[in-house]
Write a protein that holds these residues in place. Sequence first.
Motif, short mmCIF file in Angstrom:
data_model
loop_
_atom_site.label_atom_id
_atom_site.label_comp_id
_atom_site.label_asym_id
_atom_site.label_seq_id
_atom_site.Cartn_x
_atom_site.Cartn_y
_atom_site.Cartn_z
N SER A 203 0.80 -1.31 -0.11
CA SER A 203 -0.14 0.07 -0.05
C SER A 203 0.78 1.24 0.22
O SER A 203 0.54 2.34 -0.31
N LEU A 204 2.20 1.32 0.52
CA LEU A 204 3.32 2.38 0.59
C LEU A 204 3.99 2.12 -0.60
O LEU A 204 4.97 2.56 -0.60
N HIS A 205 3.74 1.56 -1.77
CA HIS A 205 4.37 1.49 -2.83
C HIS A 205 5.91 0.83 -2.91
O HIS A 205 6.61 0.89 -3.87
N ALA A 206 5.87 -0.11 -1.74
CA ALA A 206 7.18 -0.94 -1.73
C ALA A 206 6.70 -2.23 -2.15
O ALA A 206 6.70 -3.43 -1.39
N ARG A 207 6.51 -2.55 -3.56
CA ARG A 207 5.73 -3.82 -4.09
C ARG A 207 6.85 -4.90 -3.94
O ARG A 207 6.40 -5.91 -3.62
N GLU A 208 7.83 -4.65 -4.51
CA GLU A 208 9.10 -5.74 -4.44
C GLU A 208 9.31 -6.38 -3.09
O GLU A 208 9.44 -7.30 -2.86
N GLU A 209 9.54 -5.46 -2.03
CA GLU A 209 9.80 -5.86 -0.49
C GLU A 209 8.46 -6.40 -0.02
O GLU A 209 8.49 -7.39 0.57
N ALA A 210 7.23 -6.10 -0.35
CA ALA A 210 6.01 -6.69 -0.26
C ALA A 210 5.78 -8.24 -0.64
O ALA A 210 5.53 -9.13 0.05
N LEU A 211 6.30 -8.32 -1.91
CA LEU A 211 6.11 -9.74 -2.32
C LEU A 211 7.35 -10.60 -1.95
O LEU A 211 7.09 -11.78 -1.73
N ALA A 212 8.59 -10.14 -1.59
CA ALA A 212 9.40 -10.90 -1.11
C ALA A 212 9.21 -11.32 0.43
O ALA A 212 9.31 -12.66 0.85
N LEU A 213 8.53 -10.42 1.21
CA LEU A 213 8.10 -10.90 2.53
C LEU A 213 7.00 -11.75 2.58
O LEU A 213 6.72 -12.88 3.31
N PHE A 214 5.91 -11.80 1.59
CA PHE A 214 4.70 -12.50 1.39
C PHE A 214 5.28 -13.98 0.94
O PHE A 214 4.80 -15.08 1.49
N LYS A 215 6.45 -14.14 0.33
CA LYS A 215 6.71 -15.35 -0.33
C LYS A 215 7.62 -16.00 1.04
O LYS A 215 7.47 -17.26 0.97
N TYR A 216 8.33 -15.26 1.50
CA TYR A 216 8.99 -15.53 2.68
C TYR A 216 8.02 -16.22 3.77
O TYR A 216 8.21 -17.19 4.30
N TYR A 217 6.92 -15.75 3.77
CA TYR A 217 5.74 -15.90 4.84
C TYR A 217 5.16 -17.37 4.37
O TYR A 217 4.75 -18.37 5.27
N ASN A 218 5.16 -17.56 3.26
CA ASN A 218 4.60 -18.59 2.68
C ASN A 218 5.34 -19.92 2.91
O ASN A 218 4.85 -20.86 3.35
N ILE A 219 6.72 -19.94 2.58
CA ILE A 219 7.71 -20.85 3.17
C ILE A 219 7.45 -21.04 4.55
O ILE A 219 7.49 -22.08 5.07
N PHE A 220 7.38 -20.07 5.54
CA PHE A 220 7.49 -20.10 7.02
C PHE A 220 6.03 -21.05 7.64
O PHE A 220 6.28 -21.85 8.16
N ASN A 221 4.98 -20.51 6.59
CA ASN A 221 3.86 -21.26 6.84
C ASN A 221 3.80 -22.62 6.46
O ASN A 221 3.17 -23.54 7.44
N GLU A 222 4.20 -23.16 5.25
CA GLU A 222 4.26 -24.40 4.96
C GLU A 222 5.06 -25.27 5.80
O GLU A 222 5.05 -26.32 6.28
N ARG A 223 6.28 -24.59 6.04
CA ARG A 223 7.41 -25.54 7.29
C ARG A 223 6.89 -25.56 8.57
O ARG A 223 7.04 -26.45 9.26
N SER A 224 5.85 -24.46 9.08
CA SER A 224 5.30 -24.64 10.40
C SER A 224 4.33 -25.66 10.26
O SER A 224 4.37 -26.35 11.37
N MET A 225 3.69 -25.74 9.38
CA MET A 225 2.52 -26.98 9.19
C MET A 225 3.42 -28.47 9.40
O MET A 225 2.79 -29.33 10.02
N THR A 226 4.48 -28.50 8.66
CA THR A 226 5.20 -29.70 8.53
C THR A 226 5.90 -29.88 9.78
O THR A 226 5.65 -30.94 10.51
N SER A 227 6.28 -28.73 10.72
CA SER A 227 6.85 -29.03 11.93
C SER A 227 5.77 -29.44 12.83
O SER A 227 6.02 -30.44 13.76
N ARG A 228 4.40 -28.87 12.73
CA ARG A 228 3.47 -29.52 13.55
C ARG A 228 2.97 -30.87 13.42
O ARG A 228 2.73 -31.52 14.31
N ARG A 229 3.00 -31.06 12.16
CA ARG A 229 2.56 -32.70 11.91
C ARG A 229 3.71 -33.65 12.44
O ARG A 229 3.23 -34.47 13.10
N ARG A 230 4.97 -33.15 12.48
CA ARG A 230 5.99 -34.19 13.13
C ARG A 230 5.97 -33.98 14.75
O ARG A 230 6.38 -34.95 15.07
#
Length: 230
Positions: A203-230
């Motif tokens: 929203s503050l026009h930092a689109r590249e940084e926004a996308l980088a953070l969102f992609k990193y969050y998705n990885i974190f979320n996927e690994r978090s689910m894997t970690s919980r299942r184990r």
Amino acid sequence: MIENPKRKHPAHCVDLLRTKLELASQRAFIARGSNTVRCPSCLMSESACFCSERTSITSPIQFTLLYHNTEIHKPTNSGRLLADLFPNQTEAYLWSRTEPEEALLERLNAFKGNTAILFPETEKRKASGNYLSAETAENKIEHIILLDATWRLASKMLHQSRWLDDIPTYSISSEAIRSFKTRHAKHDHQFATAEVASMCLESLHAREEALALFKYYNIFNERSMTSRRR
């Protein structure tokens, strides 16, 4: 403070704050899955470690993570992803209703007039006029405060802290939220801190940084689910 030799990345502000609180506490915080052997850097189970995905970049916005003491110890806390990705633009502090740290007050003073608290509009804030919209925030926000806690506790942190009264809130527009959900989100429940920060950057026009953070969050979320299942 002695660095853990098993760490895969240098400790950042959230790591240091967590360690400080653990050393000062007389009772350990026992999270779900506490028996899991975790990576000391990303806090996931060793089989779900995502440290190799972490690359530091620069954010045009400074962030202050204001933690409720129940949140910072959770391995599922996503606020720390900002410190992972933007270590030089992120600081973390423990929230206090009446006695904020001197270093925090100095940081707020350094960005006086250019700081906003990322939080939805409330009736109290609307009545006082102490909030910013995407239109009024243009070229005004350099520093964002994120209240890192559950929704109920974050509301308490905002409305019970008199020292936050003079700082305007900044809310993501409903149109931007709908757009974000359409393009990214796979759920209808409340957004995680990192997701909200990603929307804020966009929203503050930092689109590249926004996308980088969102992609990193998705990885974190996927690994978090894997970690919980184990």
